[in-house]
Design an enzyme around this catalytic site. Structure first.
Site, short mmCIF file in Angstrom:
data_model
loop_
_atom_site.label_atom_id
_atom_site.label_comp_id
_atom_site.label_asym_id
_atom_site.label_seq_id
_atom_site.Cartn_x
_atom_site.Cartn_y
_atom_site.Cartn_z
N LYS A 65 0.82 -1.23 0.00
CA LYS A 65 0.00 0.00 0.00
C LYS A 65 0.85 1.28 0.00
O LYS A 65 0.41 2.31 -0.49
CB LYS A 65 -0.94 0.01 1.21
CG LYS A 65 -2.06 -0.99 1.11
CD LYS A 65 -3.02 -0.85 2.28
CE LYS A 65 -4.11 -1.89 2.20
NZ LYS A 65 -5.14 -1.70 3.22
N ALA A 131 -4.50 1.01 9.55
CA ALA A 131 -5.97 0.96 9.50
C ALA A 131 -6.56 2.01 10.45
O ALA A 131 -7.52 2.71 10.10
CB ALA A 131 -6.45 -0.44 9.88
N THR A 153 1.61 0.92 22.30
CA THR A 153 2.65 1.94 22.24
C THR A 153 1.94 3.29 22.13
O THR A 153 1.53 3.70 21.04
CB THR A 153 3.55 1.71 21.00
OG1 THR A 153 3.86 0.32 20.92
CG2 THR A 153 4.81 2.54 21.06
N TYR A 221 -12.01 -9.76 10.06
CA TYR A 221 -13.17 -10.47 9.50
C TYR A 221 -13.00 -11.98 9.47
O TYR A 221 -13.93 -12.70 9.13
CB TYR A 221 -13.54 -9.93 8.11
CG TYR A 221 -12.44 -10.02 7.09
CD1 TYR A 221 -11.56 -8.97 6.92
CD2 TYR A 221 -12.29 -11.15 6.30
CE1 TYR A 221 -10.55 -9.04 5.99
CE2 TYR A 221 -11.29 -11.23 5.37
CZ TYR A 221 -10.42 -10.17 5.22
OH TYR A 221 -9.41 -10.26 4.30
#
Ligand code: ATR
Length: 278
Positions: A65, A131, A153, A221
């Site tokens: 990504k 995310a 963290t 999921y």
């Protein structure tokens, strides 16, 4: 003929081919959605080969990504800001990058629980990876101003808040602080990989508070019913599942590629049936 695909590694178990083939069919279009599993050592050469293919668009998943960005000709604001792209649209050979994860997440909540997201909603995001960043960004875009982030963290939670200039209204919390205060939130979103198969006996938090009336959401999921959601349900919460985000971020990509507006209720029902059969 629509020519779509997915790049990532590993992707053999991806649900995207099922979703996009269904969307193509529902829109009465002709097309394919191909998997391009690219070995990390061969990424740069394989991506050049992909440029030569006549694709209309493709999805990008882990671990590419960020790495895809240097190969783009243009990038939209959200993806640029997040530094991560999950959707590429090809126009006259030019690659344009988008990120539909955060907006797909928010749309999936709005679809399942209309009128739940309000400017005054108090939201807690658990985890502070890519995310969490996308979801935090989309909540702020939506006008929510009471969104906190908790992480093992804490400095990473703090970093995301500062990057998005949320210091005046968002708090970075430890997991212990989150557990202690969890009943004060309207919506709690689990964004870490903790609880994902094969570590499906774990949860990022331990719940001991009554959370009746709150909405608890997990972006994991597989499994559908994580330990986090099981505990939340037993404490009285409403649930929102990871597969709902998965489907909506995919639909958003499809809209970007095709300019169509698929009927989401229909495909959601079929998707639920498919997952039950797995
Ligand atoms: P992604 O980019 O897919 O969101 P990531 O960047 O790997 O995923 O982030 C994973 C998140 O899960 C992080 O918030 C991580 O916490 P740290 O920042 O402290 O590493 C969290 N996480 C992963 N394993 C964890 C564990 N066993 N307990 C608590 N948090 C965990």
């Amino acid at each position: 003929m629509l020519h779509l695909g997915l790049i990532g590694y590993p992707i053999a178990h991806s649900l995207s081919p099922w979703i996009h083939s269904k969307l193509i069919k529902d829109q009465q279009m002709e097309g394919t959605y191909e998997l391009f599993e690219i070995d990390p050592d061969k990424f740069d050469t394989e991506i050049v080969k992909l440029k030569a293919k006549d694709l209309d668009g493709f999805n990008v998943t882990v671990p590419y990504k960020e790495r895809i960005i240097e190969y783009l000709d243009d990038i939209d604001d959200a993806a640029q800001f997040l530094g991560a792209v999950n959707t590429v649209k090809v126009i006259d050979g030019q690659w344009i990058g988008y990120n539909t994860d955060g907006v797909g997440y928010v749309t999936s909540i709005e679809n399942r629980y209309p009128d739940t997201l309000k400017e005054t909603s108090k939201v807690l995001i658990l985890g502070s990876g890519g995310a969490a960043r996308g979801i935090y960004y989309s909540f702020l875009q939506k006008g929510l101003r009471r969104v906190d982030l908790a992480n093992r963290t804490v400095a990473k939670a703090d970093h995301i808040i500062r990057e998005l200039e949320g210091e005046d209204f968002s708090q970075p919390l430890s997991i212990e602080e989150a557990e202690y205060n969890i009943d004060k939130y309207d919506i709690v979103v689990q964004t870490s990989s903790v609880g994902m198969s094969p570590n499906d006996h774990q949860s990022i938090v331990s719940l001991s508070r009554n959370v009746r009336g709150s909405l608890f959401s997990d972006i994991v999921y597989r499994p559908k019913m994580t330990v986090f959601l099981t505990q939340a349900q037993s404490m009285g919460a409403d649930l929102h599942f990871g597969y709902e985000m998965l489907l909506h971020q995919a639909i958003y990509s499809f809209k970007i590629w095709t300019g169509t507006n698929p009927d989401t209720d229909n495909i959601m029902k079929d998707f639920e049936r498919k997952l039950e059969g797995e």
